[in-house]
Design a protein around this motif. Structure first.
Motif, PDB file in Angstrom:
ATOM      1  N   ALA A 174       0.869  -1.181   0.000  1.00  0.00           N
ATOM      2  CA  ALA A 174       0.000   0.000   0.000  1.00  0.00           C
ATOM      3  C   ALA A 174       0.901   1.225   0.000  1.00  0.00           C
ATOM      4  O   ALA A 174       1.954   1.226   0.645  1.00  0.00           O
ATOM      5  N   ILE A 175       0.476   2.235  -0.752  1.00  0.00           N
ATOM      6  CA  ILE A 175       1.257   3.472  -0.813  1.00  0.00           C
ATOM      7  C   ILE A 175       0.574   4.494   0.089  1.00  0.00           C
ATOM      8  O   ILE A 175      -0.609   4.810  -0.097  1.00  0.00           O
ATOM      9  N   VAL A 176       1.294   4.956   1.092  1.00  0.00           N
ATOM     10  CA  VAL A 176       0.703   5.787   2.137  1.00  0.00           C
ATOM     11  C   VAL A 176       1.243   7.210   2.047  1.00  0.00           C
ATOM     12  O   VAL A 176       2.453   7.414   1.935  1.00  0.00           O
ATOM     13  N   ASP A 177       0.334   8.160   2.107  1.00  0.00           N
ATOM     14  CA  ASP A 177       0.734   9.560   2.196  1.00  0.00           C
ATOM     15  C   ASP A 177       0.930   9.879   3.677  1.00  0.00           C
ATOM     16  O   ASP A 177      -0.023  10.133   4.409  1.00  0.00           O
ATOM     17  N   GLU A 178       2.183   9.822   4.112  1.00  0.00           N
ATOM     18  CA  GLU A 178       2.448  10.017   5.546  1.00  0.00           C
ATOM     19  C   GLU A 178       2.300  11.473   5.982  1.00  0.00           C
ATOM     20  O   GLU A 178       2.337  11.770   7.165  1.00  0.00           O
ATOM     21  N   LEU A 227      -3.983   1.740   3.736  1.00  0.00           N
ATOM     22  CA  LEU A 227      -3.640   0.476   4.397  1.00  0.00           C
ATOM     23  C   LEU A 227      -4.865  -0.414   4.602  1.00  0.00           C
ATOM     24  O   LEU A 227      -4.729  -1.606   4.852  1.00  0.00           O
ATOM     25  N   VAL A 228      -6.051   0.151   4.522  1.00  0.00           N
ATOM     26  CA  VAL A 228      -7.241  -0.694   4.658  1.00  0.00           C
ATOM     27  C   VAL A 228      -7.710  -1.228   3.303  1.00  0.00           C
ATOM     28  O   VAL A 228      -8.644  -2.018   3.244  1.00  0.00           O
ATOM     29  N   THR A 229      -7.078  -0.793   2.224  1.00  0.00           N
ATOM     30  CA  THR A 229      -7.419  -1.317   0.889  1.00  0.00           C
ATOM     31  C   THR A 229      -6.126  -1.619   0.130  1.00  0.00           C
ATOM     32  O   THR A 229      -5.795  -0.961  -0.856  1.00  0.00           O
ATOM     33  N   PRO A 230      -5.364  -2.619   0.600  1.00  0.00           N
ATOM     34  CA  PRO A 230      -4.053  -2.869  -0.003  1.00  0.00           C
ATOM     35  C   PRO A 230      -4.146  -3.513  -1.381  1.00  0.00           C
ATOM     36  O   PRO A 230      -5.204  -3.975  -1.797  1.00  0.00           O
ATOM     37  N   ASP A 231      -3.013  -3.540  -2.073  1.00  0.00           N
ATOM     38  CA  ASP A 231      -2.890  -4.205  -3.364  1.00  0.00           C
ATOM     39  C   ASP A 231      -2.092  -5.498  -3.195  1.00  0.00           C
ATOM     40  O   ASP A 231      -1.225  -5.593  -2.331  1.00  0.00           O
ATOM     41  N   ALA A 232      -2.385  -6.486  -4.050  1.00  0.00           N
ATOM     42  CA  ALA A 232      -1.621  -7.733  -4.052  1.00  0.00           C
ATOM     43  C   ALA A 232      -0.336  -7.528  -4.843  1.00  0.00           C
ATOM     44  O   ALA A 232      -0.376  -7.039  -5.974  1.00  0.00           O
ATOM     45  N   ILE A 233       0.787  -7.892  -4.270  1.00  0.00           N
ATOM     46  CA  ILE A 233       2.065  -7.828  -4.990  1.00  0.00           C
ATOM     47  C   ILE A 233       2.513  -9.232  -5.391  1.00  0.00           C
ATOM     48  O   ILE A 233       2.941  -9.464  -6.506  1.00  0.00           O
ATOM     49  N   THR A 236       4.816   6.704   0.633  1.00  0.00           N
ATOM     50  CA  THR A 236       5.713   5.697   1.197  1.00  0.00           C
ATOM     51  C   THR A 236       5.137   4.309   0.947  1.00  0.00           C
ATOM     52  O   THR A 236       3.954   4.077   1.205  1.00  0.00           O
ATOM     53  N   LEU A 237       5.971   3.409   0.457  1.00  0.00           N
ATOM     54  CA  LEU A 237       5.509   2.044   0.209  1.00  0.00           C
ATOM     55  C   LEU A 237       5.524   1.249   1.511  1.00  0.00           C
ATOM     56  O   LEU A 237       6.566   1.148   2.171  1.00  0.00           O
ATOM     57  N   PHE A 238       4.360   0.728   1.886  1.00  0.00           N
ATOM     58  CA  PHE A 238       4.235  -0.148   3.053  1.00  0.00           C
ATOM     59  C   PHE A 238       3.967  -1.575   2.573  1.00  0.00           C
ATOM     60  O   PHE A 238       3.304  -1.776   1.546  1.00  0.00           O
ATOM     61  N   LEU A 239       4.459  -2.538   3.334  1.00  0.00           N
ATOM     62  CA  LEU A 239       4.362  -3.946   2.932  1.00  0.00           C
ATOM     63  C   LEU A 239       3.973  -4.822   4.119  1.00  0.00           C
ATOM     64  O   LEU A 239       4.242  -4.480   5.271  1.00  0.00           O
ATOM     65  N   ARG A 240       3.346  -5.936   3.821  1.00  0.00           N
ATOM     66  CA  ARG A 240       3.052  -6.956   4.821  1.00  0.00           C
ATOM     67  C   ARG A 240       2.659  -8.223   4.089  1.00  0.00           C
ATOM     68  O   ARG A 240       2.390  -8.198   2.894  1.00  0.00           O
ATOM     69  N   ILE A 241       2.565  -9.323   4.801  1.00  0.00           N
ATOM     70  CA  ILE A 241       1.988 -10.502   4.163  1.00  0.00           C
ATOM     71  C   ILE A 241       0.511 -10.578   4.536  1.00  0.00           C
ATOM     72  O   ILE A 241       0.072 -10.028   5.543  1.00  0.00           O
ATOM     73  N   ASN A 242      -0.242 -11.247   3.691  1.00  0.00           N
ATOM     74  CA  ASN A 242      -1.689 -11.380   3.892  1.00  0.00           C
ATOM     75  C   ASN A 242      -1.955 -12.443   4.950  1.00  0.00           C
ATOM     76  O   ASN A 242      -1.690 -13.631   4.736  1.00  0.00           O
ATOM     77  N   ASP A 243      -2.467 -12.016   6.095  1.00  0.00           N
ATOM     78  CA  ASP A 243      -2.815 -12.973   7.152  1.00  0.00           C
ATOM     79  C   ASP A 243      -3.820 -12.305   8.072  1.00  0.00           C
ATOM     80  O   ASP A 243      -3.933 -11.075   8.106  1.00  0.00           O
ATOM     81  N   SER A 244      -4.534 -13.122   8.809  1.00  0.00           N
ATOM     82  CA  SER A 244      -5.486 -12.599   9.786  1.00  0.00           C
ATOM     83  C   SER A 244      -4.723 -11.847  10.866  1.00  0.00           C
ATOM     84  O   SER A 244      -3.666 -12.291  11.319  1.00  0.00           O
ATOM     85  N   PRO A 245      -5.266 -10.708  11.325  1.00  0.00           N
ATOM     86  CA  PRO A 245      -4.601  -9.969  12.412  1.00  0.00           C
ATOM     87  C   PRO A 245      -4.585 -10.755  13.718  1.00  0.00           C
ATOM     88  O   PRO A 245      -3.932 -10.352  14.677  1.00  0.00           O
TER      89      PRO A 245
END
Ligand SMILES: [Zn+2]
Length: 516
Positions: free
Chosen positions: A456-460, A470-476, A489-498
């Motif tokens: 997700a690209i975030v305007d900090e 961050l609540v509507t991310p894209d699949a990479i 700013t590019l933010f990253l994470r893996i797809n998993d339940s919180p």
């Protein structure tokens, strides 16, 4: 390698935006994606509306731009702003409350035991609580004084109050199925205000019978926290703090006669009829997601409805479990004697510099809240972001954390080549599940493969209250070429339940190169 094109991207964005809200349907009919998008948009509008003009009242929690929806509230209250209320509260100073007042305990009521018995009410005596009830004897009822006594040492510990101060503290409770009996027995003073489920005053607490053992215990502890805070902290703070703390310190596990408070429930069966998580989910889906500023502004009438309990709990749980905000949040117990909005203003001011970040994290929390939500692991890992070097950059992402800043800015209109690699664990039941950046296609979260790399690209620089991508991310996934519509700013994470980050481990790498 899949192309990370504009077309795919917008489809994914659309699907994800819908799924974030649909994933917890609890058997409800599916809602249309359009409706979900609108809900998100409405949240943004609501939060934007509370953003203050840049030059006006810079130190105030933004005043509410629209009238309160609470029908219990009069028109006069509806027009009051936070700043006005804070002013009205005056310049009264509430210094650290270190005074314990063991001699000023409110007197225990004098009970006419014959009259009580004549009305079919029995007494359950306990060391710290005497409970009067018209419920028949049952383990889950008869053990309530024991539950109450088990909570006191944990409240002591949480608030840092020495055991010796609370050793003689006790309360009297009334657990009512048939209210009329208690009226006739003289146990319901006529000046008691109306209340939803429970009420506490002095050394006494009143509870209506509840449909589950969990919620009956919860309510007893909730009212007990009010009594404890008034007695040993000198007050309860303003409405959001009063009810948020009571909810935080009443939400519990009770197994094998062992009490464990301050629990973030892992499943709904364990907390039957508590419903706070579902209430937040329902409110958010219905476009009534609350900003922290709105919660901090609750007035004394707000908690005549049930939702404010859920939002107050969510706010308290968020701050109390968050590694960056926990200490500051806990320091505010010293201002508990201040029950006015000055407390809230002081709290907001103390975190003002971090508020845009807090606001983003709150939005991610509320949009994804579920049983077992791991607030500490979902804490957003931000860091100063710089331009991507001409020869590209490699970033490392942990599989067991929520959103993490790549530390790099991407530019509007530029295209980047993204190449992900790595092998990491995304579950551990019954044995480790290994995964690569495309995820595992035998298990899904939000309709994307578990473990898939998301971005997700975030305007900090955005102000607090702006909707976060961050609540509507894209699949990479494994990567591809990514044109950037809106830089940040590019933010990253893996797809998993919180709720399921703790059983992950390992890292993945993402190589980022600007191609044009
Ligand atoms: Zn309460």
């Amino acid at each position: 390698m899949p192309q990370y094109s504009v077309g795919n991207r917008s489809i994914l964005r659309f699907v994800l935006a819908a799924l974030v809200l649909l994933a917890w349907g609890c058997g409800e009919a599916e809602k249309k994606p359009q409706a979900s998008s609108r809900k998100l948009a409405r949240i943004v509008q609501a939060e934007r509306a509370t953003t203050p003009p840049p030059s006006a009242q810079p130190s105030d929690i933004p005043p509410n731009a629209e009238p309160e929806r609470d029908t219990h509230q009069g028109p006069h209250d509806a027009q009051r702003t936070f700043a006005g209320l804070a002013d009205a509260a005056g310049a009264q100073e509430f210094e650290a409350n270190t005074t314990i007042l063991p001699d000023s305990a409110p007197p225990l009521p004098v009970i006419d035991t014959e009259r009580v018995a004549a009305n079919g009410i029995r007494e359950i005596a306990g060391e710290r609580l005497t409970l009067y009830t018209d419920l028949r004897s049952a383990p889950a009822v008869d053990e309530l004084p024991q539950v109450f006594a088990s909570a006191i040492p944990q409240w002591n510990q949480y608030f840092g109050i020495d055991v010796s101060h609370t050793a003689d503290w006790r309360m009297v409770g009334y657990l009512m199925k048939d209210q009329e009996r208690f009226n006739n027995a003289g146990l319901l003073p006529p000046d008691l205000p109306r209340f939803l489920h429970g009420f506490q005053r002095g050394s006494e607490l009143w509870l209506y019978e509840q449909p589950s053992d969990y919620y009956r215990r919860h309510l007893l502890l909730h009212e007990g926290v009010h009594g404890f805070m008034k007695q040993f902290l000198g007050g309860t703070g303003p409405p959001w703090y009063m009810e948020g703390m009571a909810e935080l310190l009443a939400t519990h596990q009770w197994t094998n006669n062992e009490l464990s408070i301050r629990w973030f429930p892992h499943d709904k069966e364990a907390v039957a009829y508590w419903g706070r998580i579902k209430a937040v989910q329902d409110e958010y889906r219905a476009g009534r997601g609350r900003s922290l500023e709105e919660i901090l502004r609750y007035d004394a009438q707000a908690h005549l409805a049930v939702e404010p309990y859920a939002w107050s709990w969510a706010a308290a749980a968020f701050f109390d479990s968050h590694p960056r905000y926990r200490d500051k949040f806990r320091q505010f117990q010293q201002f508990a004697p201040d029950t006015t909005l000055t407390f809230s203003q002081r709290f907001y001011d103390s975190m003002k510099a971090e508020w845009p970040q807090i606001s983003r994290e709150w939005h991610v929390f509320v949009a994804n809240i579920d049983y077992g939500f791991d607030i500490a692991r979902e804490a957003i890992d931000a860091k100063p972001a710089t331009e991507i070097p001409a020869d590209g950059a490699t970033v490392t992402i942990s599989a067991d954390r929520g959103w993490q800043s790549s530390g790099y800015l991407v530019e509007t209109g530029a295209t980047y080549r993204l190449e992900a690699s790595g092998r990491y664990q995304v579950a551990n039941d019954p044995k480790p599940w290994w995964c690569e950046p495309n995820g595992v296609t035998i298990r899904y979260h939000n309709k994307l493969p578990l473990g898939m790399l998301l971005g997700a690209i975030v305007d900090e620089e955005a102000a607090a209250g702006e909707m976060t991508s961050l609540v509507t991310p894209d699949a990479i996934g494994m990567g591809g070429e990514a044109p950037v519509e809106q830089g940040g700013t590019l933010f990253l994470r893996i797809n998993d339940s919180p709720a399921e980050l703790a059983d992950n481990s390992g890292m993945l790498e993402l190589r980022i190169t600007k191609v044009q």
